[in-house]
Design a protein around this motif. Structure first.
Motif, PDB file in Angstrom:
ATOM      1  N   SER A  17       0.829  -1.215   0.000  1.00 38.99           N
ATOM      2  CA  SER A  17       0.000   0.000   0.000  1.00 38.99           C
ATOM      3  C   SER A  17       0.857   1.257   0.000  1.00 38.99           C
ATOM      4  N   ASP A  18       0.265   2.332  -0.524  1.00 36.85           N
ATOM      5  CA  ASP A  18       0.877   3.670  -0.481  1.00 36.85           C
ATOM      6  C   ASP A  18       2.302   3.675  -1.040  1.00 36.85           C
ATOM      7  N   LYS A  20       4.990   5.018  -3.485  1.00 40.66           N
ATOM      8  CA  LYS A  20       5.325   6.180  -4.314  1.00 40.66           C
ATOM      9  C   LYS A  20       6.724   6.080  -4.913  1.00 40.66           C
TER      10      LYS A  20
END
Length: 388
Positions: A17-18, A20
């Protein structure tokens, strides 16, 4: 363990998740980077909002700058044993550890980038896994032998495996299903740079690369020359490529081929080794009808840009580095299992079996006529696909 029913070379685990920022550790040369591109494309597809940073070498940075692909940037690896080998610029480092000061500066800079996932795509992990863990990423994924440090998600490293598939499996452990990677596209600047290389009076363009990092993977220069001369007589233009260190070898092939040709045909074969930047080479390979080469980085680059190839391999290298399809790629294999000079078992490779010390070619037994016939067959296929 219940695995999600997603397609892939191996298991495709739950996505992180998340995400970047993604880092991929991949040292080595041109071919080593090309092996990872299917996996890098898969990661980009799975995490479209994330940047992908390759921790690599100067040739990797040059490829990324000269082509359109999934990598956003390249960070230069410091000299580190088993990750990026030295000595660099003649320097020698205590206990072969590498440039410790440069390593510390590198890790400090990388930790500041706060990578969400770091993937190890550089061998069995004895040296590369400890290196990867020092990046401080939230999640770590990669390959490991039994004696290597564990990461968060691990793929057992078995030496004989197709390299692009190996790294697709690693990407799958990071939640990225396998995809068919699109061709690597050279930039328009490099396409313009090679505009004058092609002889449009010839029926086809065959690019030939006689070199290989390991001398045991090299087909004899005289064989390449015989193949080049035969192809010229069939109407092809033959350009022989290589880096500056290969100029003597490519010139030898060119001269040997020229001696077998009538004077009015000799201009159709020549060496351009040392004349091309990596982006220019990619553009030239993209224009080629067929590439003929030993197992080498330029052959992998030709495949990556979508050009048909005829590759000459020792059988073990064919397992790891050979193309999977045969419509556009042909593989000629030597089944030698022993060093021609001392009889050492050459199938035992990697960290478990030191090099016997002899560099005699393992692929001398592959016949020129068989190789040339495959080049001619793929020439017909390539010209048909290009509407010529």
């Amino acid at each position: 363990m219940n695995l999600p029913p997603k397609p892939g070379v191996g298991p495709v685990l739950e996505m992180f998740s998340d995400v970047k920022r993604i880092a991929v550790l991949r040292g080595g040369g041109l071919g080593d980077l090309i092996y990872t591109f299917p996996a890098l494309h898969a990661l980009k597809e799975a995490y479209p909002g994330a940047t992908i940073t390759v921790l690599g070498t100067p040739i990797h940075a040059a490829v990324v700058a000269a082509t359109e692909g999934p990598v956003d940037d390249v960070e230069m690896l410091p000299v580190t044993r088993g990750v990026h080998d030295g000595p660099r610029n003649g320097e020698r480092f205590e206990d072969d550890a590498g440039d410790v000061a440069a390593q510390e500066a590198f890790f400090e800079a990388m930790r500041a980038r706060k990578f969400d996932i770091a993937l190890q795509m550089h061998g069995g992990g004895r040296f590369s896994n400890p290196f990867l863990l020092r990046l401080g990423a939230r999640h770590t994924v990669g390959t490991r032998t039994r004696d290597a440090e564990r990461l968060e998600r691990n793929l057992d490293y078995v030496y004989y495996q197709n390299e692009p598939d190996r790294w697709l499996e690693v990407a799958g452990l990071a939640g990225a299903p396998s995809i068919v990677a699109p061709p690597l596209l050279p930039t328009l600047e490099h396409q313009r740079n090679i505009a004058g290389f092609k002889d449009h009076q010839r029926t086809s363009l065959v690019v030939l690369h006689p070199g290989a990092t390991d001398p045991r993977r090299r087909w004899p220069a005289s064989y390449f020359a015989e193949a080049a001369a035969t192809l010229v007589r069939e109407g092809a233009q033959v350009l022989i490529v290589g880096d500056r260190s290969e100029k003597a070898l490519t010139q030898e092939v060119s001269e040997l081929a020229g001696r077998q040709l009538a004077e009015n045909q000799r201009q159709a074969v020549r060496s351009v080794a040392g004349e091309l930047e990596i982006g220019d080479l990619a553009a030239l390979l993209g224009e080629a009808t067929v590439m003929l080469a030993s197992d080498s980085g330029p052959r992998h680059l030709a495949q990556a840009v979508g050009t048909p190839t005829v590759g000459i391999y020792w059988v073990g290298n064919a397992f790891n580095a050979g193309p999977r399809g045969r419509a556009l790629h042909r593989v000629h294999m030597s089944w030698a299992t022993q060093c021609p000079r001392c009889g050492a078992d050459v199938t035992q490779v990697g960290w478990t079996a030191p090099h016997c010390g002899h560099d005699d070619t393992l692929i001398e037994g592959i016949a020129v006529a068989d190789v040339v016939q495959d080049v001619l067959d793929l020439t017909a296929t390539s010209l048909l696909l290009r509407g010529r």
